[in-house]
Design a protein around this motif. Structure first.
Motif, PDB file in Angstrom:
ATOM      1  N   ARG A  42       0.827  -1.209   0.000  1.00 52.15           N
ATOM      2  CA  ARG A  42       0.000   0.000   0.000  1.00 52.15           C
ATOM      3  C   ARG A  42       0.860   1.258   0.000  1.00 52.15           C
ATOM      4  O   ARG A  42       0.413   2.319  -0.417  1.00 52.15           O
ATOM      5  CB  ARG A  42      -0.949  -0.012   1.188  1.00 52.15           C
ATOM      6  N   ASP A 188      -6.732   2.318  -1.915  1.00 51.52           N
ATOM      7  CA  ASP A 188      -6.200   1.947  -0.600  1.00 51.52           C
ATOM      8  C   ASP A 188      -6.527   0.476  -0.365  1.00 51.52           C
ATOM      9  O   ASP A 188      -7.421  -0.090  -0.986  1.00 51.52           O
ATOM     10  CB  ASP A 188      -6.813   2.815   0.501  1.00 51.52           C
ATOM     11  N   ASP A 190      -6.932  -2.392   2.932  1.00 51.33           N
ATOM     12  CA  ASP A 190      -7.004  -2.595   4.375  1.00 51.33           C
ATOM     13  C   ASP A 190      -5.773  -3.334   4.873  1.00 51.33           C
ATOM     14  O   ASP A 190      -5.157  -4.128   4.148  1.00 51.33           O
ATOM     15  CB  ASP A 190      -8.252  -3.408   4.735  1.00 51.33           C
ATOM     16  N   GLU A 191      -5.437  -3.119   6.139  1.00 49.98           N
ATOM     17  CA  GLU A 191      -4.245  -3.715   6.730  1.00 49.98           C
ATOM     18  C   GLU A 191      -4.266  -5.233   6.721  1.00 49.98           C
ATOM     19  O   GLU A 191      -3.221  -5.876   6.670  1.00 49.98           O
ATOM     20  CB  GLU A 191      -4.065  -3.219   8.176  1.00 49.98           C
ATOM     21  N   ASP A 192      -5.464  -5.830   6.786  1.00 48.57           N
ATOM     22  CA  ASP A 192      -5.527  -7.289   6.857  1.00 48.57           C
ATOM     23  C   ASP A 192      -5.625  -7.932   5.478  1.00 48.57           C
ATOM     24  O   ASP A 192      -5.827  -9.146   5.373  1.00 48.57           O
ATOM     25  CB  ASP A 192      -6.709  -7.722   7.717  1.00 48.57           C
TER      26      ASP A 192
END
Length: 214
Positions: A42, A188, A190-192
């Protein structure tokens, strides 16, 4: 004559997906003509060239190996294996690793894994030279693009690929979510989740083996 391209500030991937394979899982050793699964962190989603990727595009890139672990080399045949998340185990010879003292740019380490050359990003693992076995993840780094200072250091690692697909995958093998196929790079992630790009060397038929991505 075109002057040298302006040097981009060296950006580091904030995070690539870690090892998720279980010890009993076996991943087939790959050759140069196999499709690659390559993460797009990201951190680099704002790069105009990478942000515009879409299935069917042809791009010149040098997929890099984010080194998460250095393993005992031991006896064996040079090569690499990777899964559908771009997680890699590889063995070969590191050709360049020690910084110069002349104030110039730090050289990029390169792993000769037999049929393929991979630029290396050592992260928290101390750089080394010579025979080595490594584990980590493949990723795309815009600072290794053609015309950039670091990119020209790894010109021999660069190849022309066709984008076979884009997908979002879960980082967690013990809690996998549904894979989401994409037609464009999202703004973007997501972190997961992990954004994975499928790359097949141009000139290799798409039926060379079942597609891993897309």
């Amino acid at each position: 004559m075109r002057g040298p391209a302006p040097r981009r500030p060296r950006r580091r991937p904030v995070r690539v997906a870690g090892q998720r394979q279980r010890p009993e899982q076996v991943v087939t050793r790959h050759t140069r003509t196999d499709e690659l699964a390559v993460q797009l962190p990201r951190t680099f989603l704002d790069d105009p060239d990478l942000r515009g990727l879409a299935p069917g595009d042809e791009i010149d890139v040098a997929p890099a190996l984010f080194v998460a672990e250095r393993l005992p080399a031991g006896p064996g045949v040079d090569g690499w294996a990777h899964d559908d998340l771009g997680l890699v185990s590889a063995r070969g010879t590191v050709l360049t690793a020690i910084p110069t003292s002349g104030g110039g740019p730090q050289p990029v380490s390169v792993l000769d894994a037999g049929e393929r050359l991979f630029p290396l990003f050592w992260s928290t693992v101390p750089p080394t030279e010579g025979p080595v076995a490594l584990a980590g993840a493949l990723y795309l780094d815009p600072d290794l693009a053609p015309g950039t200072e670091l990119g020209e250091q790894v010109a021999l690692c660069r190849e022309r690929y066709r984008v076979t697909g884009l997908r979002l995958s879960s980082r967690l093998s013990w809690r996998p979510g549904p894979v989401r196929q994409l037609t464009e790079v999202p703004p973007d992630v997501d972190e997961d989740l992990v954004l994975v790009v499928g790359l097949l060397p141009v000139g290799v038929p798409g039926t060379h083996r079942p597609s891993r991505i897309g």
